[in-house]
Enzyme design. Structure first.
Site, PDB file in Angstrom:
ATOM      1  N   GLY A 268       0.769  -1.248   0.000  1.00  7.60           N
ATOM      2  CA  GLY A 268       0.000   0.000   0.000  1.00  7.60           C
ATOM      3  C   GLY A 268       0.792   1.286   0.000  1.00  7.60           C
ATOM      4  O   GLY A 268       0.220   2.358  -0.224  1.00  7.60           O
ATOM      5  N   GLY A 312       3.760  -3.552  -3.924  1.00  2.00           N
ATOM      6  CA  GLY A 312       3.734  -3.712  -5.375  1.00  2.00           C
ATOM      7  C   GLY A 312       4.215  -2.430  -6.029  1.00  2.00           C
ATOM      8  O   GLY A 312       5.355  -2.312  -6.491  1.00  2.00           O
ATOM      9  N   ARG A 313       3.355  -1.410  -5.957  1.00  4.48           N
ATOM     10  CA  ARG A 313       3.633  -0.127  -6.613  1.00  4.48           C
ATOM     11  C   ARG A 313       4.997   0.452  -6.235  1.00  4.48           C
ATOM     12  O   ARG A 313       5.758   0.895  -7.087  1.00  4.48           O
ATOM     13  CB  ARG A 313       2.537   0.866  -6.199  1.00  4.48           C
ATOM     14  CG  ARG A 313       2.551   2.177  -6.963  1.00  4.48           C
ATOM     15  CD  ARG A 313       1.588   3.179  -6.323  1.00  4.48           C
ATOM     16  NE  ARG A 313       0.290   2.639  -6.038  1.00  4.48           N
ATOM     17  CZ  ARG A 313      -0.753   2.683  -6.864  1.00  4.48           C
ATOM     18  NH1 ARG A 313      -0.661   3.291  -8.017  1.00  4.48           N
ATOM     19  NH2 ARG A 313      -1.907   2.142  -6.517  1.00  4.48           N
ATOM     20  N   CYS A 381      -9.988   5.777 -29.764  1.00  2.00           N
ATOM     21  CA  CYS A 381     -11.247   6.423 -30.134  1.00  2.00           C
ATOM     22  C   CYS A 381     -12.124   6.571 -28.914  1.00  2.00           C
ATOM     23  O   CYS A 381     -13.081   5.814 -28.717  1.00  2.00           O
ATOM     24  CB  CYS A 381     -11.939   5.608 -31.207  1.00  2.00           C
ATOM     25  SG  CYS A 381     -10.956   5.622 -32.684  1.00  2.00           S
TER      26      CYS A 381
END
Ligand code: LLP
Length: 457
Positions: A268, A312-313, A381
């Site tokens: 976290g 993780g991050r 798009c």
């Protein structure tokens, strides 16, 4: 009189920060500006990498990943009296090369699917360091985890019952139990996981029934408890609060005769995406977690469990920059100028999903004055396919290389083929060498799973 602070007026001055903790840096730790005024990462000229490998291109700095891994490992050794293990939450970016780097740093790994587990096994992780998470693991995934003898983090009753059935008459399977701790933190609504109204983990009211059930299952070897409260968190308080909550439950588990060998407090820790982001360092975060768990164990009279954390991050986020080639532009008079790049929401879905903010720079004009404010549009798009609103950049021309930093976490792993756009290549850079770690998808790759029924041929 109020002093106004003028931000530095070149990308080099603005974004090359001198951060010690990788999660506090905006660019990879090896980033610098070379004699050609180009951005360099891992000793490689980003403009040359773009020419050699094409764009869009993920450029991953090995040094930054290894530094973050080492800082986590060392911080837990320094601040915790018991055993500790840092496991990489590979949902941030799961591929063979990253798994191999993380494994070689001695870390474990958190996987959440057969695909992530398969990659981790092939990358050579020690089975004892692989943890399978997920709120809806299939029977096949559970069987695969049992075969590989990895630890299963059980999320709910149906999974617990399936595991009890699967393990009848077998050797025991190592499990941990995920609880929803009821802790709020300030982050995006979609990435909060620890509060009571969450799809993840057992409801705390069921805790004792879960312990009772497990205590009668000889095939389930209970190792301990797990919780994860959310992602991109800058406050230390939620993790400080988590320690006593989890240790309190470990005490309860003990009353049911269960061992309390391990405690996994999740991941976290946030990273700096913009200058105003101010996350604590890896060391500070680890210190708070360790102190809180240690104090709670003293209070409850429990021995220190093996303390597992799951970043993780903050292990890979800052290590990667994405390089794009600037294409056309459109000026809407009095409103804005759109500058289009050759990628977008398919390689970085975070802005459209979470309204995430990023910074950008022109890799071939690092010391040129920043003198325009433009909106960086992707090529998909979809009107919402905007990577950055109001990006401040040096003057650009088509063909310039635009770099967006901090794209290592949840970019490749959440990428898509929207508009049948091929996924970019990824290169690992270190000491002036660039190694292809993910090959750019081709048109054939995009059609690989298409089948034409006979009547349409
Ligand atoms: N452990 C568990 C059980 C998790 O669910 C997560 C992240 C982590 C560890 C790692 O958390 P981190 O250290 O990376 O914050 N796609 C979102 C992030 C989703 C996070 C999901 N779980 C994003 O792009 O911001």
């Amino acid at each position: 009189m109020v002093a106004t602070i003028t931000p530095p007026q070149t990308a080099a001055a603005r974004y090359l920060l001198d951060a010690q903790s990788p999660n506090q840096s905006l660019l990879p730790l090896t980033a610098k500006v070379n004699s050609q005024d180009h951005l360099e990462v891992g000793g490689c000229d980003v403009v040359e990498l773009a020419a050699r490998f094409g764009t869009s291109l993920y450029i991953l700095d090995e040094t930054t990943v290894r530094t973050a891994a080492a800082q986590y490992r060392d911080a837990f050794k320094t601040h915790y009296g018991g055993e500790s293990l840092v496991i990489y939450a590979s949902k941030a970016w799961n591929c063979l090369a990253i798994c191999a780097i993380v494994a070689s740093e001695g870390l474990g790994i958190d996987v959440v699917s057969a695909g992530e587990l398969h990659t981790a096994v092939l990358a050579g992780f020690d089975k004892g360091k692989i943890y399978l998470h997920g709120n809806n693991k299939s029977l096949e995934e559970l069987k695969m985890a049992i075969e590989h003898q990895v630890t299963i983090v059980v999320d709910n009753w149906s999974e617990l019952r399936s595991l009890a059935d699967l393990t009848q008459g077998r050797d025991s399977v190592q499990i941990m139990v995920r609880l929803t701790p009821g802790i709020e933190c300030h982050t995006h609504e979609y990435i909060k996981t620890g509060r009571i109204d969450s799809k993840f983990g057992f409801d705390p009211n069921d805790t004792e029934k879960v312990f009772e059930f497990i205590s009668h299952q000889p095939g389930l070897k209970f190792l301990g408890l797990h919780a994860h409260i959310g992602s991109q968190i800058f406050e230390l308080k939620p993790h400080e609060d988590l320690g006593p909550v989890m240790v309190g439950w470990l005490s309860k588990a003990k009353q049911y005769g269960l061992s309390i060998a391990q405690l996994d407090i999740g991941g976290g820790l946030g990273i700096r995406y913009t200058e105003s982001d101010d996350p604590p360092s890896i060391d500070e975060w680890a210190r708070v977690v360790c102190q809180s768990v240690t104090a709670a164990c003293e209070q409850e009279g429990l021995p220190l469990p093996k303390l597992i954390s799951e970043p993780g991050r903050s292990l890979v986020g800052t290590a990667c920059v994405t390089a794009y080639t600037i294409g056309g532009h459109k000026t809407v008079p009095g409103i804005r100028t759109y500058l289009s790049v050759d990628g977008g929401m398919s390689d970085n879905p975070r802005p459209i999903t979470y309204q995430s903010l990023y910074r950008a720079m022109v890799a071939n004009k690092m010391s040129a004055p920043i003198d325009q404010t433009v909106t960086i549009a992707g090529k998909h798009c979809e009107s919402g396919d905007v990577l950055i609103k109001d990006a401040e950049l040096a003057a650009t021309e088509p063909g310039d290389i635009l770099v967006i930093p901090d794209t290592g976490a949840y970019n490749y792993s959440m990428s898509s083929n929207y508009n049948r756009i091929a996924r970019p290549a990824a290169v690992l850079v270190n000491g002036g060498q660039a190694h292809l770690i993910l090959v750019r998808e081709t048109l054939e790759d995009l059609l690989r799973h298409d089948r034409l029924p006979d009547h349409l041929v």
